[in-house]
Design an enzyme around this catalytic site. Structure first.
Site, PDB file in Angstrom:
ATOM      1  N   ASP A 299       0.709  -1.095  -0.052  1.00  0.00           N
ATOM      2  CA  ASP A 299      -0.107   0.029  -0.069  1.00  0.00           C
ATOM      3  C   ASP A 299       1.000   1.228   0.122  1.00  0.00           C
ATOM      4  O   ASP A 299       0.384   2.368  -0.275  1.00  0.00           O
ATOM      5  CB  ASP A 299      -0.908  -0.038   1.000  1.00  0.00           C
ATOM      6  N   TYR A 383      -9.764  -0.245   2.184  1.00  0.00           N
ATOM      7  CA  TYR A 383      -9.164  -0.125   3.255  1.00  0.00           C
ATOM      8  C   TYR A 383      -9.183   1.173   3.782  1.00  0.00           C
ATOM      9  O   TYR A 383      -8.585   2.224   2.792  1.00  0.00           O
ATOM     10  CB  TYR A 383      -8.118  -0.871   3.793  1.00  0.00           C
TER      11      TYR A 383
HETATM   12 CO    CO Z   1      -7.885  -6.634   7.215  1.00  0.00          CO
END
Ligand code: CO
Length: 635
Positions: A299, A383
């Site tokens: 990420d 996320y």
């Molecule tokens: Co997770």
């Protein structure tokens, strides 16, 4: 009388919009780039410790900007450095066979190409979907699986979700079994795989207020008041509070970066960290099947925690008396833009810091703990990651990462289960996965030359020196070389690591130190010879230590996207360099192994992980004895 001096830059001031413009003009002026070149990152070419240490207010600053330029549609980048004061390109390096973080331009072209692709549309039709506007396409970095089709290309793998209405939660309804591989640079669909239709899960996964009416009541206002204002000061990006001082910046890939963190306990600022950031993270998924087995997002290096950062809102993301910092980034077309309110700075009460009640006299002394919070939140696809650096009144530093957002999901046939994940809602599962962060800590504990010592408690065999068998010994070992410093936690022995300055002693005659106290610390569960095992080598140990070396910034290498692996920490530390008598960087891997729960659906309550850096002989006594008692009647 002379004019007052113009405000002068500090070498660690964040890159400005004007500097971005000058740098882009300079690299374009040479005629070496096509007009279609894209800019992956444009950042301050950060000065080294010596340049920062030698700088005095008013000194001229040789500001340099570093650009990662993507000249064409293949796997190559140009790394350029521009001295912006004179608009001169001073470095120009072509790197072949590497890819930058997934370009948003590429991701957009993937989506456009798929919407027109006959095989993709046919697969959607088999699922009863005819309206392309009801399909959410998520392009992902692909990993590296020795597929010749992907050589020399910039690839994304695309997952799809059904949104009947634009406000739907797409992750509630994965279009399971459908997977496409797209050359995003060229907008070419390379492969559409249909592994078979799985019915859409029945639930909508709504998480808006209207989805959950009536809303609960009974929560009366909780207001934070600081009638006399805040206790910190912010000048440019220099933050100071209760002895602490640090500079704050935002990097497009690393997100929040702290510089020159130090503490003044009366005799001037004593450095602790030259630089601190989360410089990589990886989210490997544990389902081995063809649909989900390739998923492992880096990420930072594949997405960019900074460029995905949120603009924060008072009263929502942050409560109380808040000061914000904006972040200046560059678009992929080389245009500067500002994310307003990217960094939130405020103070929080965190209970008591210390207390004692004298049972002889009944006298009580108690002090409140307060912390300075420097935080930012990034949304990476499904996320959210919140990064919260805390500074305490007793010299403690903490990094807390808050994980929230929406799980990466898969649809299951009705009543189905999976051994590689958990059912979280009817017809819906989420694969087991990990979130492994690597904090890069450029150490400067009371000066540049530091050592790292590993400290563990050891049970002691009973014997003449230990007749009652109760002895607990503490074993401290200096980690002398890079390979000796690849270490893992041992919670049963309270293992931790001390960052020691061997040249400075405290009032007790002992070398001053900070210690790293680990929190949740899984390591990579994938096999070392797996694709992600090779690419995320940093995540196989909780601690690595390297001599501070220019260019060693990213623990999985500068370009993890589609990289076959082995770069970064495993490569550097293979040299087994000495860690004695030099400047050091400690790399700490921590995180969570996520076993999804029904309670994580449809949006996850925050789960946290992180670590503490605690003064351990840095001071001669509790450094917070001079805190005034709380006003009123506490003592
Ligand atoms: Co997770």
């Amino acid at each position: 009388m002379a004019d007052p001096p113009a405000p002068t830059a500090h070498p660690l001031d964040p890159v400005t919009a004007e500097e971005i413009r000058v740098a882009v003009d300079a690299v374009r002026a040479g005629g070496r780039l096509p007009d279609t070149a894209l800019f992956s990152t444009i950042t301050l070419d950060e000065p080294d410790r010596r340049q920062v240490a030698d700088h005095r207010p008013g000194d001229p600053v040789d500001r340099r900007v570093r650009l990662v330029v993507v000249p064409g549609p293949g796997a190559a980048v140009v790394e350029a450095v521009v001295a912006v004061g004179r608009g001169e390109v001073v470095e120009w390096t072509v790197r072949d066979g590497v890819r930058p973080a997934l370009l948003l331009d590429d991701a957009y072209r993937c989506i456009l190409a798929l919407r027109e692709d006959p095989a993709w549309r046919a697969a959607l039709l088999r699922r009863g979907v005819t309206d392309m506007d009801q399909v959410q396409i998520d392009p992902w970095p692909t990993g590296h699986f020795d597929n010749p089709l992907e050589e020399g290309r910039r690839i994304a793998r695309c997952l799809a979700y059904f949104r009947e209405h634009p406000s739907d939660n797409g992750y509630a309804r994965p279009l399971e079994g459908l997977l496409a591989t797209v050359d995003g640079a060229r907008g070419e669909v390379l492969d559409v795989v249909d592994l078979g239709v799985v019915p859409l899960p029945p639930g909508r996964g709504g998480y808006r207020p209207e989805d959950h009416a009536p809303l609960r009541d009974g929560l009366r206002p909780l207001e934070i008041a600081q009638p006399e204002g805040v206790s910190f000061a912010l000048e440019g990006n220099l933050l100071s509070w209760q002895g602490w001082s640090l500079r704050v910046s935002m990097d497009p890939l690393e997100g929040l970066v702290l510089h020159t963190v130090g503490y003044d306990d009366g005799g001037g600022v004593r450095p602790v960290l030259f630089r601190a950031s989360v410089s990589e993270m990886v989210v490997p998924y544990g389902d081995p099947g063809p649909m989900h087995g390739w998923k492992n997002a880096f990420d930072c290096g594949e997405w960019g925690l900074g460029r995905m950062t949120n603009s924060l809102t008072l009263g929502c993301d942050c409560l109380g008396v808040i000061t914000y910092l904006d972040a200046t980034f560059a678009s992929e077309h080389g245009t500067p833009y500002v994310v307003e309110n990217a960094v939130c700075i405020h103070e929080e009460d965190v209970g008591i810091l210390w207390k004692h009640q004298d049972l002889q006299t009944g006298h009580t002394e108690v002090r409140r703990s307060r912390r300075l919070v420097v935080s930012a939140i990034a949304t990476v696809g499904n996320y959210e990651y919140g990064f919260y650096w805390y500074f305490y009144l007793d010299g403690t530093i903490q990094l807390e990462v808050k994980l929230t957002g929406i799980l990466s999901t898969q649809a299951l046939p009705e009543g189905g289960t999976t051994p590689w994940g958990a059912v979280i809602a009817p017809g819906l599962a989420a694969p087991f996965h990990q979130h492994l962060f690597c904090a890069r800590l450029d150490l400067s504990v009371d000066g540049p030359v530091n050592e790292v010592h590993e400290v563990s408690f050891e049970p002691v065999p009973s014997g003449p020196d230990n007749p009652w068998g109760n002895a607990m010994g503490q074993r401290s070992v200096r980690l002398d070389t890079e390979q000796a410093a690849r270490r893992d936690v041992d919670p049963a022995r309270s293992r931790h690591w001390r960052f020691v300055n061997p040249e400075r002693t405290n009032g007790l005659g002992r070398p001053v130190a900070y210690k790293l106290v680990p929190g949740p610390t899984p390591t990579l569960l994938a096999q070392p010879d797996s694709s992600v095992g090779r690419r995320a080598g940093f995540a196989r140990h909780n601690l690595w230590v390297t001599p501070a070396t220019p260019g060693e910034r990213r623990p999985a290498g500068d370009y993890p996207n589609q990289h076959p692996g082995g770069d970064g920490l495993p490569a550097w530390t293979a040299a087994d360099r000495s860690l004695v008598g030099t400047e050091l960087v400690a790399w700490h891997t921590f995180g969570v192994t996520h076993s999804p729960r029904p309670e994580d659906w449809p949006v996850m309550p925050v789960e946290t992980c992180g670590f503490h850096l605690v003064a351990a002989g840095f001071f001669d006594r509790n450094p917070a004895l001079d805190l005034p008692p709380p006003p009123g009647h506490c003592h």
